[in-house]
Scaffold this active site. Structure first.
Site, PDB file in Angstrom:
ATOM      1  N   LEU A  73       0.848  -1.159  -0.322  1.00 54.39           N
ATOM      2  CA  LEU A  73       0.345   0.338  -0.396  1.00 54.39           C
ATOM      3  C   LEU A  73       0.911   1.278   0.193  1.00 54.39           C
ATOM      4  CD1 LEU A  73      -2.855  -0.603   2.358  1.00 54.39           C
ATOM      5  CD2 LEU A  73      -3.109   0.222  -0.538  1.00 54.39           C
ATOM      6  N   ASP A  74       1.067   2.203  -0.173  1.00 56.42           N
ATOM      7  CA  ASP A  74       1.713   3.220  -0.855  1.00 56.42           C
ATOM      8  C   ASP A  74       1.292   4.327   0.724  1.00 56.42           C
ATOM      9  OD1 ASP A  74       1.986   2.813  -3.893  1.00 56.42           O
ATOM     10  OD2 ASP A  74       0.267   4.097  -4.343  1.00 56.42           O
ATOM     11  N   PRO A  75       2.538   4.934   0.923  1.00 51.84           N
ATOM     12  CA  PRO A  75       2.194   5.432   1.873  1.00 51.84           C
ATOM     13  C   PRO A  75       1.541   7.098   2.409  1.00 51.84           C
ATOM     14  CG  PRO A  75       4.751   5.557   0.913  1.00 51.84           C
ATOM     15  CD  PRO A  75       3.338   5.101   0.245  1.00 51.84           C
ATOM     16  N   VAL A  79      -1.897   5.643   1.410  1.00 54.82           N
ATOM     17  CA  VAL A  79      -3.025   4.846   1.227  1.00 54.82           C
ATOM     18  C   VAL A  79      -3.307   4.717   2.798  1.00 54.82           C
ATOM     19  CG1 VAL A  79      -4.555   3.265   0.255  1.00 54.82           C
ATOM     20  CG2 VAL A  79      -2.456   4.931  -1.007  1.00 54.82           C
TER      21      VAL A  79
END
Length: 299
Positions: free
Chosen positions: A38-40, A42
């Site tokens: 998961l992107d930072p 998100v």
């Protein structure tokens, strides 16, 4: 050693690797892995595998995911989300699209669609991650790939403020789907530009966000009590077909032997159970159509 699967509610501002680093200290083991980055920026569900459960991480990762995203029309960014540089703006006047038109576009993007990974992504081309090219100011040709969108539905009214249009959607999809790219595809289908301005993952691998634990909760849980929070590896295989076998077949499975095709016929990766305990994952043997072979044995 503890083993099992636990859903974590990843906060914004942390990478998935940051979460794993903290959990290794909490569970006092290095054998911990996440099931899909998961992107930072998100937040949301991040299933974590502990101990031997890391062997099913790929299967958890391959199961469906559900997101709530905000789509912003009229602004294009380098990263296709709200954290990139704005590269273009196009005025979107009030009532440029009605809700029926937007809902029709969402319906058109349901099913198997083509996506081109964004330059700011971890997809590798020629041995390098795309974001490494992007950070050096390089743009290269990216191979398109097929992803599956199970369902998209609009969650909010469509609003128009300062020549920008916004609305929220819920997306259920398969592995490898870029929601930020989907946002740009929605904009393109509407004849404008856009980006994903917010994203939360509300389900992944059969886990829901309301069932997930915060890092704070886990940090404040006594070590001996952590084992009670872990779910068995079987939970990570819920989406696979399941076959219950007898004791004789179970022993052959634990030895990793090939088996005769079963009835009904096994045509895909299938979890083999004995007494409600998963023993292995079997699949058809391409070289010997009458047999099935072990893909992974849990012993």
């Amino acid at each position: 050693m503890m083993e099992g699967i636990i859903p974590v509610n990843k906060p914004r501002g942390m990478t998935s690797h940051d979460v794993v680093f903290k959990l290794r200290k909490i569970f006092k083991t290095k054998k911990i892995g996440h099931t899909g980055t998961l992107d930072p920026e998100v937040d949301g569900v991040l299933p974590i595998c502990v101990g031997k459960a890391t062997r099913v991480a790929d299967y958890v990762m391959n199961s469906g995911k559900t997101y709530i995203a905000e789509v912003t029309l009229g602004v294009q960014t380098t990263t296709e989300d709200a954290h990139g540089e704005v590269v273009q703006k196009v005025p979107v006047l009030k009532d440029a699209f009605n809700e029926a038109i937007i809902d029709e576009v969402l319906l058109q993007l349901t099913g198997v669609i083509d996506q081109t990974p964004p330059m700011y992504s971890a997809v590798k081309v020629n041995g390098r991650k795309l974001y490494e090219y992007a950070r050096n100011g390089e743009t290269i040709e990216r191979p398109s790939r097929k992803v599956e969108i199970y369902e998209i539905r609009r969650l909010s009214d469509v609003t128009f403020v300062d020549e920008v249009c916004k609305f929220k959607i819920e997306v259920s999809c398969g592995k490898g789907t870029y929601i930020r790219t989907l946002a740009t595809q929605i904009a393109d289908a509407l004849g404008t530009i856009g980006h994903m301005s917010d994203l939360t993952r509300i389900a992944s691998g059969g886990f829901k966000v309301e069932e997930s634990y915060t890092l704070e909760t886990l940090q404040n849980t006594e070590y001996e009590a952590l084992a009670e929070l872990l779910l068995p590896i079987e939970h990570g295989l819920q989406h696979l077909p399941r076959v219950e076998v007898d004791e004789n077949i179970a022993q052959k499975i634990l030895w990793g032997q090939k088996l005769k095709q079963m009835s009904p016929k096994i045509e895909e990766e299938t979890a083999m159970f004995y007494n409600d305990k998963v023993l292995a994952i079997y699949m058809p043997d391409e070289k010997h159509p009458g047999l099935i072979k072990a893909r992974k044995v849990f012993n």
